[in-house]
Design a protein around this motif. Structure first.
Motif, mmCIF file in Angstrom:
data_model
loop_
_atom_site.group_PDB
_atom_site.id
_atom_site.type_symbol
_atom_site.label_atom_id
_atom_site.label_comp_id
_atom_site.label_asym_id
_atom_site.label_seq_id
_atom_site.Cartn_x
_atom_site.Cartn_y
_atom_site.Cartn_z
ATOM 1 N N GLU A 1 -12.730 -22.012 -3.748
ATOM 2 C CA GLU A 1 -13.447 -21.115 -4.665
ATOM 3 C C GLU A 1 -13.437 -21.644 -6.096
ATOM 4 O O GLU A 1 -14.379 -21.416 -6.849
ATOM 5 N N THR B 1 -12.847 -2.512 -3.324
ATOM 6 C CA THR B 1 -13.557 -3.361 -2.358
ATOM 7 C C THR B 1 -14.199 -2.479 -1.282
ATOM 8 O O THR B 1 -13.512 -1.713 -0.601
ATOM 9 N N LEU C 1 -8.302 -21.451 0.314
ATOM 10 C CA LEU C 1 -9.269 -20.529 -0.314
ATOM 11 C C LEU C 1 -9.319 -20.749 -1.819
ATOM 12 O O LEU C 1 -10.394 -20.854 -2.417
ATOM 13 N N LYS C 2 -8.144 -20.855 -2.442
ATOM 14 C CA LYS C 2 -8.099 -21.056 -3.888
ATOM 15 C C LYS C 2 -8.814 -22.351 -4.252
ATOM 16 O O LYS C 2 -9.587 -22.410 -5.198
ATOM 17 N N VAL D 1 -15.634 -6.599 -5.398
ATOM 18 C CA VAL D 1 -16.750 -6.676 -4.447
ATOM 19 C C VAL D 1 -17.049 -5.266 -3.928
ATOM 20 O O VAL D 1 -16.540 -4.836 -2.900
ATOM 21 N N VAL E 1 -4.731 -3.010 1.474
ATOM 22 C CA VAL E 1 -4.240 -3.776 0.331
ATOM 23 C C VAL E 1 -5.429 -4.292 -0.473
ATOM 24 O O VAL E 1 -6.320 -4.939 0.078
ATOM 25 N N SER E 2 -5.460 -3.965 -1.754
ATOM 26 C CA SER E 2 -6.592 -4.359 -2.592
ATOM 27 C C SER E 2 -6.164 -4.415 -4.045
ATOM 28 O O SER E 2 -5.626 -3.442 -4.577
ATOM 29 N N GLN E 3 -6.413 -5.538 -4.705
ATOM 30 C CA GLN E 3 -6.121 -5.644 -6.134
ATOM 31 C C GLN E 3 -6.951 -4.625 -6.887
ATOM 32 O O GLN E 3 -6.414 -3.771 -7.600
ATOM 33 N N SER E 4 -8.274 -4.685 -6.732
ATOM 34 C CA SER E 4 -9.182 -3.831 -7.510
ATOM 35 C C SER E 4 -9.121 -2.385 -7.042
ATOM 36 O O SER E 4 -9.370 -1.465 -7.822
ATOM 37 N N GLY E 5 -8.848 -2.193 -5.747
ATOM 38 C CA GLY E 5 -8.911 -0.841 -5.185
ATOM 39 C C GLY E 5 -10.328 -0.343 -4.996
ATOM 40 O O GLY E 5 -10.535 0.834 -4.685
ATOM 41 N N VAL F 1 -11.208 -14.266 -11.781
ATOM 42 C CA VAL F 1 -11.777 -13.860 -10.494
ATOM 43 C C VAL F 1 -10.822 -14.237 -9.351
ATOM 44 O O VAL F 1 -10.622 -13.469 -8.416
ATOM 45 N N ALA F 2 -10.233 -15.415 -9.447
ATOM 46 C CA ALA F 2 -9.286 -15.838 -8.408
ATOM 47 C C ALA F 2 -7.975 -15.070 -8.594
ATOM 48 O O ALA F 2 -7.373 -15.073 -9.660
ATOM 49 N N SER F 3 -7.545 -14.425 -7.537
ATOM 50 C CA SER F 3 -6.359 -13.585 -7.613
ATOM 51 C C SER F 3 -5.087 -14.443 -7.568
ATOM 52 O O SER F 3 -4.952 -15.324 -6.729
ATOM 53 N N ALA G 1 -5.944 -10.787 -0.512
ATOM 54 C CA ALA G 1 -5.127 -9.630 -0.123
ATOM 55 C C ALA G 1 -4.895 -9.647 1.392
ATOM 56 O O ALA G 1 -3.823 -9.257 1.877
ATOM 57 N N CYS H 1 -9.210 -7.834 2.364
ATOM 58 C CA CYS H 1 -10.173 -8.943 2.295
ATOM 59 C C CYS H 1 -9.559 -10.095 1.494
ATOM 60 O O CYS H 1 -8.762 -9.870 0.585
ATOM 61 N N GLY H 2 -9.985 -11.295 1.810
ATOM 62 C CA GLY H 2 -9.668 -12.474 0.990
ATOM 63 C C GLY H 2 -8.181 -12.690 0.822
ATOM 64 O O GLY H 2 -7.386 -12.654 1.774
#
Ligand code: F6R
Length: 361
Positions: A240, A104, A236-237, A358, A98-102, A150-152, A55, A52-53
């Motif tokens: 947001e 989502t 996107l950056k 999220v 692929v996920s920063q937080s893992g 919040v912004a990756s 990632a 998502c987003g």
């Protein structure tokens, strides 16, 4: 702890050369790759990447890399679409989440969908204890360190680094890259932190561009090839963080509609390193200038020499090996959004309506 920076985002942007070098040291050893054996492309004929987003944009860049250097077809999808589409998963598919937080929710659901269907279920995460790490057959930590904003930012560039290393492994295993070619690619990668530092040293110039973008109602971002996803990420950056309407387009799509938006009030950020697609992108950029669009060209010294005439501003980055340009161009994309947001006085680290993780769909 913001370590003296005004925002976590500024700190995390500045950390990128260090965390990138850390991950590179971890995943390579004396001119060779040091990726887990489980990351095996034998018998794999296609990869499905889901995220998502930001990632998701990292996966879009990876599609260019895997297809070009490993000749392996890649499908990329946003998790919320993938999970409900009941996509067929033919034999020979590796799936990558692929996920920063893992954590989502949509990405996790997509992983669960693939569990008993795909030949391999891999994940790239920043949080190694997360659900998306635990439920994959193999989880590769991107080693970006805790990301608070919040912004990756640093997670994105480390995701890209890992994806590039994976593409090199696939290319080697599939016979498209010999040991010398691999050693050369890894040498190039070791130059990246230094190149990123050079961009960060020129931050004052990007800050002034941010002051200008803060006046805009709409901003367009253009790029071609692996820089097209960077146009999406830049847009996107910006939206947001600064709440300015922004869209990213593949340069070649401009004349199929979006060019109708161009007038003298619309800044158009163009990512165009001097690579094999440069002339094509520049001709799209000239179409924008002919309609009085305010072009901010982001390029390298040779690109600037050839194309800066008529732009509203040209930002010159150091020349980068073509494979790695998307990683380097992420830095000005982030800094432009950051400084625009600071100029507008928005809540940079915690933009309205957004959450870092999220966990609901
Ligand atoms: C944008 C941003 C989001 C996340 C997206 C996925 O700056 O941070 O678009 O990239 O919500 O989050 P993760 O990577 O945690 O799955």
């Amino acid at each position: 702890d913001k370590a003296g920076y005004k925002h976590f985002m500024a700190k995390e942007i500045a950390e990128q050369p260090v965390v990138l070098a850390d991950a590179l040291r971890h995943y390579t050893r004396s001119g060779a790759l040091n990726l887990p054996d489980g990351l095996d492309f034998t018998g794999i004929e296609r990869i499905t990447m889901v995220a998502c987003g930001t990632a998701y944009y990292a996966c879009l860049v990876a599609k260019y890399w895997f297809e070009q250097i490993a000749r392996l077809p890649v499908e990329v999808d946003v998790a919320s679409e993938f999970r409900y589409r009941e996509p067929p998963i033919p034999g020979g598919t590796a799936s990558l989440f692929v996920s920063q937080s893992g954590e989502t929710a949509d990405t996790l659901a997509a992983l669960r969908y693939c569990r008993d269907k795909a030949d391999r279920v891999w994940s790239l995460v920043n949080v190694p204890t997360s659900s998306i790490a635990r439920e994959a057959d193999l989880a590769l930590p991107i080693l970006a360190g805790v990301e608070v904003s919040v912004a990756s930012t640093k997670a994105f560039t480390n995701q890209l680094l890992l994806l590039a290393l994976m593409a090199l492994k696939a290319a080697s295993q599939r016979g498209h890259l010999d040991a010398a070619g691999l050693a050369q690619a890894l040498d190039d990668m070791r130059r990246l932190p230094g190149l990123m530092n050079q961009v960060l040293t020129n931050e004052a110039r990007i800050e002034r561009l941010g002051d200008r973008l803060a006046e805009a109602q709409d901003v367009l971002f253009l790029g071609r090839g692996a820089l097209y996803p960077l146009a999406l990420e830049g847009a996107l950056k910006l939206k947001e963080l600064s709440y300015i309407h922004a869209e990213g387009y593949a340069s070649g799509e401009l004349k199929h509609g979006p060019i109708a938006l161009i007038d003298r009030n619309v800044p158009v950020v163009v990512f165009a390193p001097h690579d094999g697609l440069f002339e094509k992108t520049v001709s799209n950029m000239q179409e924008v200038m002919a309609r009085h669009g305010q072009v901010i060209l982001v390029t390298d010294p040779e690109g600037a020499r050839l194309a800066q005439e008529g732009t509203a501003a040209t930002l010159i980055l150091p020349e980068a090996p073509s494979l790695l340009a998307p990683i380097l161009y992420a830095v000005p994309a982030q800094l432009l959004a950051y400084h625009t947001a600071v100029a507008k006085g928005t809540d940079v680290d915690q933009p309205r309506n957004l959450a870092k993780s999220v966990t609901v769909e």
